[in-house]
Design a protein around this motif. Structure first.
Motif, PDB file in Angstrom:
ATOM      1  N   VAL A 154       0.824  -1.209   0.000  1.00  0.00           N
ATOM      2  CA  VAL A 154       0.000   0.000   0.000  1.00  0.00           C
ATOM      3  C   VAL A 154       0.858   1.260   0.000  1.00  0.00           C
ATOM      4  N   LEU A 155       0.491   2.189  -0.869  1.00  0.00           N
ATOM      5  CA  LEU A 155       1.103   3.507  -0.925  1.00  0.00           C
ATOM      6  C   LEU A 155       0.109   4.520  -0.387  1.00  0.00           C
ATOM      7  N   LEU A 156       0.542   5.325   0.572  1.00  0.00           N
ATOM      8  CA  LEU A 156      -0.269   6.424   1.090  1.00  0.00           C
ATOM      9  C   LEU A 156       0.330   7.734   0.608  1.00  0.00           C
ATOM     10  N   THR A 157      -0.488   8.567  -0.026  1.00  0.00           N
ATOM     11  CA  THR A 157      -0.035   9.885  -0.452  1.00  0.00           C
ATOM     12  C   THR A 157      -1.020  10.929   0.061  1.00  0.00           C
ATOM     13  N   GLY A 158      -0.609  12.193   0.000  1.00  0.00           N
ATOM     14  CA  GLY A 158      -1.491  13.266   0.429  1.00  0.00           C
ATOM     15  C   GLY A 158      -0.867  14.117   1.514  1.00  0.00           C
ATOM     16  N   THR A 159      -1.719  14.827   2.252  1.00  0.00           N
ATOM     17  CA  THR A 159      -1.240  15.737   3.289  1.00  0.00           C
ATOM     18  C   THR A 159      -2.065  15.604   4.560  1.00  0.00           C
TER      19      THR A 159
END
Length: 247
Positions: free
Chosen positions: A87-92
């Motif tokens: 799993v890749l988590l991106t964002g802020t």
């Protein structure tokens, strides 16, 4: 203002054209609905993930997003992307505590093998940022499709603020080639590779040349060689992904 509007309009047209080119390149596939998402049957057939892993990835993304919503606040904007149960988590997010919390809840989803937390503590992306990321993703995908020496379906492409993430199952040569292609696209700041490396002999002897992953690929991988680390400014440590900065 008129020049800026014209630029956005031109960028939108190019994005649509690139998407159309990608659709035509993958044309002739009857859509298959898996977990609520339409997927080309041809793409499913040639995906190096097992059918079980593909279904798990859909479930992981849906359940992971639900868990993020459960803990979300006004300053949390996190996207969950899964490939072969990684799993890749991106964002802020607004704080390091929120960043750690997002990783914690997603890592507890069934069948998640590993979480690469690339979430940044800071302000959310603007509409222009998101539009530019969509444009870059479509350009990278179109470039991958147009190449004769690489199979675009080996990679999942995600872009966040100009950073391109390549996820997939591929040989080292395929991964290096895909990285080179992604780095050549205008606007790409760097390329982060989250790829499980398999040998050409594994692909050939185990699958009879079909390009599917060997049976054990979902539980073992050869790590990519160390490359330049993620930039320290504004990026929390511990993401775990290797990067290939644009020269």
């Amino acid at each position: 203002m008129k020049k800026k509007a014209a630029f956005v309009a031109q960028r939108s047209i190019i994005t649509l054209a690139a998407g159309a080119a990608l659709a035509l390149a993958l044309g002739g596939c009857v859509p298959l609905v898996v977990g609520g998402a339409a997927v080309g049957a041809g793409m499913v057939a040639t995906d190096r993930r097992s059918s079980g892993a593909q279904l798990d990835d859909t479930n992981i993304e849906v359940r992971g997003a639900a868990r993020i919503r459960d803990i979300a606040n006004d300053n949390m904007n996190v996207t969950v992307i899964s490939f072969n149960r990684q799993v890749l988590l991106t964002g802020t997010v607004a704080s390091e505590a929120d960043r750690r919390r997002a990783e914690e809840v997603v890592s507890q989803v069934d069948n998640v093998r590993k979480v690469y937390n690339e979430v940044v503590v800071g302000t959310g992306s603007s509409i222009m940022d998101r539009s530019n990321d969509t444009y870059i993703t479509s350009k990278v995908k179109a470039q991958l499709v147009s190449q004769s020496d690489i199979f675009a379906n080996n990679f999942k492409v995600v872009t966040e603020r100009g950073v391109v993430y390549l996820m997939g199952i591929a040989t080292r040569a395929e991964t290096d080639r895909a990285t080179e292609i992604a780095r050549s696209v205008d606007g790409v700041q760097k390329v982060v590779r989250i790829v499980e490396i398999v040998s050409a002999s594994e692909l050939g002897t185990t699958t009879g040349g079909t390009g599917a992953a060997p049976a054990g690929s979902s539980s073992s991988s050869v790590p990519l060689p160390p490359m330049a680390p993620l930039p320290p400014a504004g990026t929390p440590a511990g993401g775990g992904a290797t990067t290939s900065p644009v020269r």
